[in-house]
Design a protein around this motif. Sequence first.
Motif, PDB file in Angstrom:
ATOM      1  N   ALA A 176      -4.961  -8.825   3.537  1.00 55.12           N
ATOM      2  CA  ALA A 176      -6.013  -7.893   3.140  1.00 55.12           C
ATOM      3  C   ALA A 176      -6.385  -8.097   1.670  1.00 55.12           C
ATOM      4  O   ALA A 176      -7.571  -8.046   1.306  1.00 55.12           O
ATOM      5  CB  ALA A 176      -5.562  -6.460   3.388  1.00 55.12           C
ATOM      6  N   TRP A 177      -5.380  -8.315   0.813  1.00 55.08           N
ATOM      7  CA  TRP A 177      -5.645  -8.548  -0.606  1.00 55.08           C
ATOM      8  C   TRP A 177      -6.457  -9.828  -0.786  1.00 55.08           C
ATOM      9  O   TRP A 177      -7.424  -9.859  -1.567  1.00 55.08           O
ATOM     10  CB  TRP A 177      -4.326  -8.635  -1.372  1.00 55.08           C
ATOM     11  N   ASP A 197       0.835  -1.193   0.000  1.00 58.07           N
ATOM     12  CA  ASP A 197       0.000   0.000   0.000  1.00 58.07           C
ATOM     13  C   ASP A 197       0.876   1.252   0.000  1.00 58.07           C
ATOM     14  O   ASP A 197       1.972   1.262   0.565  1.00 58.07           O
ATOM     15  CB  ASP A 197      -0.908   0.012   1.231  1.00 58.07           C
ATOM     16  N   ALA A 234     -10.051  -9.311   0.354  1.00 59.72           N
ATOM     17  CA  ALA A 234     -10.808  -8.459  -0.558  1.00 59.72           C
ATOM     18  C   ALA A 234     -11.303  -9.208  -1.788  1.00 59.72           C
ATOM     19  O   ALA A 234     -12.236  -8.768  -2.460  1.00 59.72           O
ATOM     20  CB  ALA A 234      -9.957  -7.272  -0.991  1.00 59.72           C
ATOM     21  N   ARG A 241       0.535  -8.618   6.331  1.00 60.13           N
ATOM     22  CA  ARG A 241      -0.718  -7.935   6.619  1.00 60.13           C
ATOM     23  C   ARG A 241      -1.411  -7.498   5.321  1.00 60.13           C
ATOM     24  O   ARG A 241      -2.631  -7.655   5.164  1.00 60.13           O
ATOM     25  CB  ARG A 241      -0.422  -6.734   7.513  1.00 60.13           C
ATOM     26  N   GLU A 242      -0.629  -6.991   4.372  1.00 59.94           N
ATOM     27  CA  GLU A 242      -1.211  -6.522   3.105  1.00 59.94           C
ATOM     28  C   GLU A 242      -1.643  -7.692   2.223  1.00 59.94           C
ATOM     29  O   GLU A 242      -2.657  -7.598   1.512  1.00 59.94           O
ATOM     30  CB  GLU A 242      -0.195  -5.639   2.389  1.00 59.94           C
TER      31      GLU A 242
END
Length: 535
Positions: free
Chosen positions: A417-418, A198, A421, A413-414
């Motif tokens: 999240a991806w 991000d 989503a 963490r990212e």
Amino acid sequence: MNCMSKHRAADLTLTFHGAARTVTGSCMEITSAGRRLLVDCGLFQGTRTLEHLNRDPFDFDPRRIDAVLLTHAHIDHSGLLPKLVRDGFAGDIWCTPQTADLLTAMLPDSGRIQEGEAERRNRRADRRDAPPAVPVYTEADAQASLGSLRPVELCERFEPAPGVSAVMWNAGHILGSASIELDIAGQRLLFSGDIGPDNKAFHPDPQAPRDVDHVICESTYGNRVRERVSIAERREGLRAEAAAALVRGGNLIIPVFAVERTQELLLDLTALIDSGALPPSDIFVDSPLANRITRTFVRNAGALEDVDGADSFRRPSIRFVEAASDSMRLNTVSGAIILAASGMCEAGRIRHHLLHNLPRADSTVLFVGFQAAGTLGRTILDGAQRVRISGREVAVRAAIRRIDSYSAHADKRELLAWIAARGAPHGSLFLSHGEPEAVEALRLAVAAEDPLRSIILPTIGEAYALPKDAPARRTRTGRADLDEAIVRDWQNDYADLTANLKHELQRIESDAARREAIARMRAVLAGYRAHRRHD
């Protein structure tokens, strides 16, 4: 928009030819109803065992591949395209226009590196009795492959093969990078490619569709959570490292990837110098490829954030080094900042800078990117006191430093999240493109959030049937012989032994004892050979 294929569901298989339990050699094959496509066709980097796979025949017939869909230009995703075309592939290579622009410089450069490495190996005294080294492919092979590139814009649906449609989505990793949505045999597959973090410089955050049937997601940093930093904080971290290195009086050597990492560092270093946060310093970009890629960034400035045309990279302090002779002259300088490729120290001009600066206690080597297991960069970063470079033993006396804030990969963490989503896939989630610990850490984290999800950790050579609305099913086992060699092989152990052997022998109390130790080592080897003959 949902442009699902109107064809009835057919047998659909997915085979992993690389980047499974490792981060290089990305190559996945999708087959259905006689159609065969590849997502990526990358070069292996790391242990010598892995690199040897670049020379082996493909585990499929290139002549039967209908098309290649390329996620981005990094060599570990694109670097075997010249070999693929040379060996008979006659289809199209689909990619974004920016990726195509990058590849016009990167693939010929890779061919030159292959030729140069073979030539250097053949000159080495320790290889006099070995068969002549040959390049994996040549610059001419690479030039020939460029005619197969077919650029397509992000979010534009296209047909790479009859009855198959695809869309490329911004992956936020590097210039032109994409995640690939593939609509085939009545199912939607999503290949993440490499996902950017991000708030990355140059690019908006990654995007991709929801509610697909199967997801193939990278896991490079699946076991690491980085501290979130702003651009100002990132620059402060670089300032602190650069200032400390310059105070030592030697050079600051930064192994860089030619694409993106070089340009990010140039933006930050010049901003620090312009603001007075760093004293005026010579910045040498010692990579002809990085120099060409920087010009590519200027051409594509309209598609990038943070870039103000050529002025972003035109400063009196930046010196782009082209000629090899000028590169060699840098061996005599002190107090300079030298950015040189390759980023993992496996090839290119960084190796001779390491030869001359690793033994210097006043120099600093700053790592700003991922170092794959088995690479020279990883060996140095892991604390080796001696290394072998081009057949020579080199003591490591320089300060070895690392900063993570320039990573082009999403962290744990990212990645979570991806994945979240995308919604719950109807089939399976494959975690690829990661070393074993990273992949397993990400699997545990995903399973903790969704215990019922089908999560698969493929290995190189494994094949899976992808049924509609059901988990994937393995149909072929992988390469068990690669399990241990992916992270470290006997040649890594040999390089470590030989780099330190003389030093260890000198620590023995007398010449007689040293000769006895050598005799015992020879006896062990002879005894092992005899034991193996009688097994």
